[in-house]
Design an enzyme around this catalytic site. Structure first.
Site, mmCIF file in Angstrom:
data_model
loop_
_atom_site.group_PDB
_atom_site.id
_atom_site.type_symbol
_atom_site.label_atom_id
_atom_site.label_comp_id
_atom_site.label_asym_id
_atom_site.label_seq_id
_atom_site.Cartn_x
_atom_site.Cartn_y
_atom_site.Cartn_z
ATOM 1 N N ASP A 115 1.073 -1.292 -0.028
ATOM 2 C CA ASP A 115 0.081 0.022 -0.056
ATOM 3 C C ASP A 115 0.916 1.233 -0.246
ATOM 4 O OD1 ASP A 115 -2.265 1.641 0.053
ATOM 5 O OD2 ASP A 115 -3.094 0.624 1.784
ATOM 6 N N TRP A 116 0.361 2.341 -0.237
ATOM 7 C CA TRP A 116 1.105 3.696 -0.646
ATOM 8 C C TRP A 116 1.795 3.741 0.865
ATOM 9 C CZ3 TRP A 116 -0.211 1.562 -4.676
ATOM 10 C CH2 TRP A 116 -0.233 1.978 -5.680
#
Length: 820
Positions: A223-224
């Site tokens: 995920d970012w």
């Protein structure tokens, strides 16, 4: 395409380079070898493209995932996936960062609206269809968040402590189904830790289970900003670090290989996974990356409107619905969600919709001016002050104190921006400042409250006077994914028609601020509503043939980065409903929320509809159901509890929720949602699978194919007749109840369902299949799925409490399926 030959030609540095993003949305190319870059895009209910999380090129906004879950219709999910793939192509994206399949554990998860259901089987069926729809168009889907992200509280660090049986039976099935049945091409790891280890660093999770047990051959991405290491993550099986530019890969990874901490074969294997993804999406054949386009397709408009109706759940109806247009002289349209189109939740799911139809607009269009529509808001439900609309001027400075010349200007349509990509080549994105300004005119006398939020530092001025100072003294809050401060507010007394100039002086974050890489601001203002506004709504309702109250929440409540504080409707909405009900018994409540709410007035209102966040056609879809132009096709995908404490995640021990000392313990185990209510004898307010129709159905002739479980499984058939006067749909739900279990089991579990759309008088047959795996529990010691020999029941129900038939059968010998 010979991937092995390309890998042979790549240097270690080149192999390492493609294991992290180039920027926020694209991967790294290797031009020497003709390896292209590709773009990825959010998200579950629309393809946003690159650029900011707000504004940007417009896109079609589809219903939120919980509305898709309410449809109980995998074919509709497949249509959605196909449409979203078409949307992704307009943004020149090859990978869609969806679907989200985390389980509705508490009902208070800020991202509850992004997920389908509390049930792993329903979630799996919808996810598989969605992925097949996306990938059938040549766009790769990304199933997320793997795994244990059922809350947004401390999500970047919290450890979700979950035993293996619970993982295998409740939280893994959607991911397993996506891999084995839909051949999903990408998996996104979650932010949290699992049993103490970050999921992005978790070899058991990413390699042993995902690739070993299930046979996954796609890529795993973080995920970012959700990766945390160089050596641990790549050795665990995390292929792609996002976003770029790299923080933990690149030169660090090359050094780790040379130091003997990472094997060269490990880097090569991850690079090969990336190259196979590029090959699968056709990037080698066509590396074109065109300008993003806003294409408003009529067929997407129609699909969104149809999905909005099919996901709407009719929770109560004393006969007032559907409303007969010819019999209504006037209608009162009341509530905070009446004149504002609540089309989606917040966070990374939000997009710049082509348009938004509010319920007030939808009702007026449906009535075509033939009836009087009386309107009053009555109450607020905003968590933050309502966003100011433009034009908003932004002047940028290549300094952190607004010194020097203005190096760039832009005009925004609203006082909100989320700057991810470079703004101007003249700006250092890690150290700039900006002056944001616009005009606000009072629509009435009174105290008007201004509020500002920044991921960065700020100084809010009204007509040149400082009213809120968080330039030096800034404290991290819950906004902007918990990287912004809590809203800073100031009250200004204004007269009707008076205009003031607001100005926010902004600078990027300082060392120590939460996620300095994020830069954002938001400014809102309004006169807060009070008792006089409720009184105005009461007068509208008193004069109306029917009153429709649009209540619920909005995207600043249902949003990534924070959980909800409670199940109550925010603000004075309950008081508004009670007051309107006192003068008009023909009161209908239309709810828009991302999950369950408490309804103390439920027994006294005429009807209740749950419409969730139904996308850009919200007002039209809701009006279609209100006036009977469409059926309310939804069934609840999540149990609505009578009290918060009735929820399976809530106990006297806060370790189970919201967590303590960096840990949240899933101590309820496999007893989530209706499994908890059934097995523990706790009556829900509204059961899982519940939903009413505008027509009636008769079920008959339920029968099993055999009394003993056969090698190929069993089938169940039920005849369903639409005994009413109009077309409609019904959902047949099949639960399995083990009677001779050798381990603790839920009282029953959903294992099949069928949705039948039938015309008046028509009879259809639901055909449902039962496999050996449907009877099984996971045995941790034997590392296998075990179906105990003995007696079982196929429970045929309209919802978890409305049981229509019970069909007994037996399994004569134990069945076992090993993991590999």
């Amino acid at each position: 395409m010979n991937i092995a030959e390309i890998l042979d030609q790549m240097t270690l540095e080149e192999q390492a380079s493609i294991l992290s993003g180039a920027d926020f949305w694209t991967t790294v190319p290797v031009e020497r070898l003709g390896i292209p870059k590709i773009k990825v895009t959010d998200g579950p209910n629309g393809a946003r493209g690159g650029g900011s999380l707000v504004g940007g090129v417009k896109s079609a906004c589809f219903p939120a995932a919980i509305a898709v879950g309410s449809s109980w219709n995998p074919e509709l999910a497949r249509e959605l996936g196909k449409a979203l793939a078409e949307e992704a192509k307009t943004k020149s994206a090859r990978v869609l960062l969806a679907p989200t399949v985390n389980i509705h554990r508490s009902g208070l998860n800020g991202r509850n609206f992004e997920c389908y259901s509390e049930d792993p089987y329903l979630t799996s069926e919808l996810a598989v269809a969605y992925i097949e729809g996306v990938q059938g168009e040549g766009i790769a889907a990304t199933i997320k968040h793997y795994v244990g992200n059922e809350s947004e509280i401390e999500r970047a660090t919290i450890s979700s402590d979950i035993d293996e049986r619970t993982l295998r039976e409740i939280y893994f099935p959607p991911f397993e189904a996506a891999v084995k049945r839909a051949n999903v091409r990408a998996v996104m790891s979650s932010y949290n830790r699992l049993n103490g280890t970050y999921t992005s660093d978790h070899p058991w999770l990413l390699t042993e289970v995902l690739r070993g047990d299930w046979g996954f051959d796609g890529i795993v991405m973080s995920d970012w900003f959700g990766s945390h290491s160089t050596v641990e993550s790549v050795n665990a099986g995390l292929d792609l670090e996002m976003p770029g530019p790299t923080r933990d890969r690149g030169a660090k990874l090359v050094a780790a290989v040379k130091d003997g901490l990472v094997a060269p074969e490990t880097v090569r294997r991850a690079a090969g996974n990336m190259l196979r993804l590029l090959e699968w999406v056709g990037a080698f054949e066509d590396a074109t990356m065109h300008e993003e386009q806003a294409i408003d397709r009529p067929e997407h408009r129609a699909l969104i409107r149809r999905m909005g109706a099919e996901g709407t759940v009719l929770l109560k109806n004393n006969g007032v619905l559907p409303l007969a247009k010819a019999e209504i002289g006037n209608i009162a349209v009341i509530g905070p969600n009446a004149d504002t189109a609540r089309v989606m939740g917040g966070g990374s799911a939000q997009i710049n919709a082509h348009y938004r139809v509010s319920p007030l607009e939808g009702i007026r269009m449906a009535l075509a001016g033939k009836n009087a529509v009386l309107h009053a808001r009555g109450a607020d439900n905003s968590r933050l002050m309502p966003m100011l609309q433009g034009p908003v001027t932004v002047e940028f400075f290549d300094s952190v104190d607004l010194s020097g010349p203005v190096v760039h200007r832009m005009t925004l349509a609203e006082a909100h921006a989320f700057w991810l990509d470079p703004i101007s080549p003249k700006l250092d994105m890690s150290a700039f400042s900006a002056r944001i300004s616009g005009d606000y005119t009072a629509a009435e006398d009174g105290d008007h409250v201004f509020g500002a939020v920044t991921a960065g530092r700020g100084l809010l001025k009204i007509d040149g006077e400082v009213v809120a100072d968080f330039w030096d003294d800034w404290t991290q809050g819950t906004n902007f994914f918990s990287t912004g401060n809590d809203e800073q507010r100031a009250s200004v007394s204004m007269k009707l028609g008076q205009t003031v100039r607001y100005e926010l002086e902004y600078r990027t974050g300082l060392p120590g601020d939460a996620l300095m890489a994020l830069r954002a601001f938001r400014i809102g203002a309004a006169r807060p509503l009070g008792d006089s506004d409720i009184a105005e709504a009461v007068e509208r309702a008193r004069d109306a043939d029917v009153a429709v109250i649009f209540a619920g929440r909005e995207g600043e409540w249902d949003t990534e980065g924070q959980d909800l504080p409670h199940f109550n409707l925010p603000g004075k909405q309950d008081a508004l409903i009670e007051a309107v009900l006192a003068v008009n018994p023909r009161t209908i409540v239309v709810l828009q929320t991302g999950g369950p709410v408490l309804m103390p007035w439920f027994d006294r209102v005429a009807a209740v509809m749950q419409s969730w966040y139904p996308g850009q056609e919200a007002g039209n879809a809701i009006a279609d159901v209100l006036f009977g132009d469409a059926e309310p096709g939804g069934r609840l995908p999540q149990t609505f509890p009578r009290r918060a404490i009735d929820n399976s995640a809530f106990t006297d021990d806060i370790l189970t929720y919201p967590g303590l000392d960096g840990h949240v313990a899933y101590r309820e185990g496999i007893f989530v949602g209706y499994r908890h209510h059934d097995t523990r004898g706790i009556k829900p307010f509204l059961p899982f699978g519940f939903g009413l129709s505008y027509t009636t159905f008769v079920w008959a002739n339920a029968r099993l194919s055999a009394p003993v479980m056969e090698e190929g499984g069993l089938s169940v058939q039920i005849e369903v007749t639409n005994s009413g006067s109009r077309s409609g749909s019904d959902v047949v739900q099949l639960y399995i109840r083990p009677l001779d279990a050798r381990a603790e089991r839920p009282e029953k579990e959903l294992k099949a369902f069928a949705k039948l759309h039938l015309d008046a008088g028509q009879t259809g047959t639901a055909v449902l299949s039962i496999s050996h795996r449907d009877l099984a529990r996971f045995d941790v010691e034997r590392k296998a799925w075990i179906a105990d020999a003995g007696r079982y029941e196929a429970v045929i129900a309209a919802n978890a409490e409305d049981i229509r038939f019970v069909l007994p059968f037996t399994l004569e010998a134990e069945w076992q399926e090993s993991l590999r």
